[in-house]
Design a protein around this motif. Structure first.
Motif, PDB file in Angstrom:
ATOM      1  N   MET A   1       0.839  -1.191   0.000  1.00 58.51           N
ATOM      2  CA  MET A   1       0.000   0.000   0.000  1.00 58.51           C
ATOM      3  C   MET A   1       0.882   1.252   0.000  1.00 58.51           C
ATOM      4  SD  MET A   1      -2.770   1.323   2.863  1.00 58.51           S
ATOM      5  CE  MET A   1      -3.935   0.003   2.534  1.00 58.51           C
ATOM      6  N   ALA A   3       0.672   5.856  -0.472  1.00 57.27           N
ATOM      7  CA  ALA A   3      -0.203   7.021  -0.413  1.00 57.27           C
ATOM      8  C   ALA A   3       0.546   8.239  -0.923  1.00 57.27           C
ATOM      9  CB  ALA A   3      -0.691   7.261   1.018  1.00 57.27           C
ATOM     10  N   VAL A  38      -4.364  13.507   2.852  1.00 61.91           N
ATOM     11  CA  VAL A  38      -4.003  12.385   1.970  1.00 61.91           C
ATOM     12  C   VAL A  38      -4.765  12.535   0.665  1.00 61.91           C
ATOM     13  CG1 VAL A  38      -3.898   9.888   1.743  1.00 61.91           C
ATOM     14  CG2 VAL A  38      -3.635  10.937   3.994  1.00 61.91           C
ATOM     15  N   ILE A  41      -4.638   7.020  -2.257  1.00 62.63           N
ATOM     16  CA  ILE A  41      -4.187   5.781  -1.618  1.00 62.63           C
ATOM     17  C   ILE A  41      -4.278   4.660  -2.647  1.00 62.63           C
ATOM     18  CG2 ILE A  41      -4.698   4.034   0.123  1.00 62.63           C
ATOM     19  CD1 ILE A  41      -5.561   6.187   2.008  1.00 62.63           C
ATOM     20  N   ASP A  43      -3.752   0.516  -3.209  1.00 63.82           N
ATOM     21  CA  ASP A  43      -3.609  -0.796  -2.577  1.00 63.82           C
ATOM     22  C   ASP A  43      -3.808  -1.853  -3.650  1.00 63.82           C
ATOM     23  OD1 ASP A  43      -3.415  -2.951  -0.941  1.00 63.82           O
ATOM     24  OD2 ASP A  43      -5.210  -2.523   0.253  1.00 63.82           O
ATOM     25  N   ASN A  46      -6.554  -1.418  -6.449  1.00 62.25           N
ATOM     26  CA  ASN A  46      -7.546  -0.475  -5.926  1.00 62.25           C
ATOM     27  C   ASN A  46      -6.897   0.882  -5.642  1.00 62.25           C
ATOM     28  OD1 ASN A  46      -9.548  -2.496  -5.908  1.00 62.25           O
ATOM     29  ND2 ASN A  46      -8.858  -3.224  -3.899  1.00 62.25           N
ATOM     30  N   THR A  48      -7.814   4.881  -4.532  1.00 58.96           N
ATOM     31  CA  THR A  48      -8.812   5.813  -3.995  1.00 58.96           C
ATOM     32  C   THR A  48      -8.293   7.233  -4.143  1.00 58.96           C
ATOM     33  OG1 THR A  48      -9.474   4.162  -2.349  1.00 58.96           O
ATOM     34  CG2 THR A  48     -10.179   6.430  -1.989  1.00 58.96           C
ATOM     35  N   ILE A  54      -8.741  12.646   0.891  1.00 58.22           N
ATOM     36  CA  ILE A  54      -9.604  11.524   1.226  1.00 58.22           C
ATOM     37  C   ILE A  54     -10.105  11.711   2.655  1.00 58.22           C
ATOM     38  CG2 ILE A  54      -9.744   9.017   1.483  1.00 58.22           C
ATOM     39  CD1 ILE A  54      -7.458   8.799  -0.515  1.00 58.22           C
ATOM     40  N   ALA A  57      -8.787   9.612   5.970  1.00 59.01           N
ATOM     41  CA  ALA A  57      -7.500   8.933   5.784  1.00 59.01           C
ATOM     42  C   ALA A  57      -6.386   9.724   6.450  1.00 59.01           C
ATOM     43  CB  ALA A  57      -7.204   8.766   4.297  1.00 59.01           C
ATOM     44  N   ILE A 101      -0.351   3.722   7.172  1.00 55.25           N
ATOM     45  CA  ILE A 101      -1.279   4.437   6.295  1.00 55.25           C
ATOM     46  C   ILE A 101      -2.690   3.934   6.612  1.00 55.25           C
ATOM     47  CG2 ILE A 101      -1.985   4.902   3.920  1.00 55.25           C
ATOM     48  CD1 ILE A 101       0.915   4.331   3.077  1.00 55.25           C
ATOM     49  N   THR A 103      -6.782   4.196   5.951  1.00 62.99           N
ATOM     50  CA  THR A 103      -7.757   4.654   4.957  1.00 62.99           C
ATOM     51  C   THR A 103      -8.960   5.317   5.596  1.00 62.99           C
ATOM     52  OG1 THR A 103      -8.793   2.470   4.972  1.00 62.99           O
ATOM     53  CG2 THR A 103      -7.075   2.866   3.329  1.00 62.99           C
ATOM     54  N   SER A 104      -9.136   5.138   6.908  1.00 61.24           N
ATOM     55  CA  SER A 104     -10.259   5.762   7.614  1.00 61.24           C
ATOM     56  C   SER A 104      -9.892   5.910   9.075  1.00 61.24           C
ATOM     57  CB  SER A 104     -11.534   4.921   7.475  1.00 61.24           C
ATOM     58  OG  SER A 104     -11.345   3.645   8.061  1.00 61.24           O
TER      59      SER A 104
END
Length: 222
Positions: A1, A3, A38, A41, A43, A46, A48, A54, A57, A101, A103-104
């Motif tokens: 992953m 970012a 951020v 991202i 991954d 995928n 985002t 984001i 994130a 990192i 994502t949420s």
């Protein structure tokens, strides 16, 4: 992953355990710091994208050490004027290591939702803006402080440091915190000499202020 995140006014592509050199941060060595601006991202397949960031994130990191970059020579010349000035500059940097990192789960998303949902908080915000406008009318020209541009000066005024006298009484750490909270683009600014510069300006000692600013290198007195 991986970012793409904005740190101290610059964008970096980072991964876990990667070491990155960024503009000087106000965080002390050995302490952790997080960045919530951020932009992207990735991954695997995928990806985002933020708009522009984001929501929720964040990238967490640890400050390893503060240092200075390689010396850069700045030479200025005016043809047929006999004007030649040679200066050296070493950028103040901070080395950090990326620890994770997420994502949420960033803390910045919660206050925004509460502000939109709760009407009384929005009403309370209005007097603060009005107060900031009143302070701006009485403010000194803080841009005369070396390193304080229009955005930094505006952040100081909004935080209640609208005069040279008030900046002179503040600690550099407090000024750095004001800039960092105002915008991540201001977090790299070194404020070590700002109180000293502001005191000279408040006392009207402009020649001494100019001599001090000529000795500064990367915001730090030689």
């Amino acid at each position: 992953m991986y970012a793409i995140v904005e740190i101290a006014g610059h964008q970096f592509k980072v991964e876990k355990d990667q070491k990155v050199f960024v503009n000087r941060l106000s965080t002390e060595e050995g302490k952790k710091v997080s960045f919530d601006n951020v932009l992207l991202i990735g991954d695997g397949d995928n990806i985002t994208l933020g708009a522009p960031a984001i929501d929720g994130a964040q990238v967490s990191a640890k400050v390893l050490k503060h240092l200075k970059g390689d010396k850069v020579i700045v030479f200025k010349k005016k043809r047929r004027k006999g004007y030649r000035v040679k200066n050296g500059h070493r950028q103040s940097l901070t080395e950090i290591v990326i620890e994770g990192i997420a994502t949420s789960g960033a803390k910045k998303s919660a206050p925004k939702k509460e502000a939109k949902a709760t009407a009384p908080k929005a009403e309370k915000a209005a007097p603060k803006k009005a107060a900031a406008k009143k302070a701006t009318g009485k403010a000194d020209d803080l841009k005369k402080i070396e390193g304080a541009g229009p955005k930094a000066a505006e952040a100081l005024v909004n935080a209640g440091y609208e005069t040279f006298a008030k900046v002179a009484k503040a600690k550099p750490e407090a000024l750095s915190k004001v800039l960092s909270e105002a915008s991540s683009r201001l977090a790299h600014i070194v404020t070590d000499t700002w109180p000293k510069q502001a005191q000279l300006a408040a006392d009207g000692k402009w020649d001494e202020l100019k001599d001090l600013q000529d000795r500064l290198e990367g915001g730090i007195e030689k």
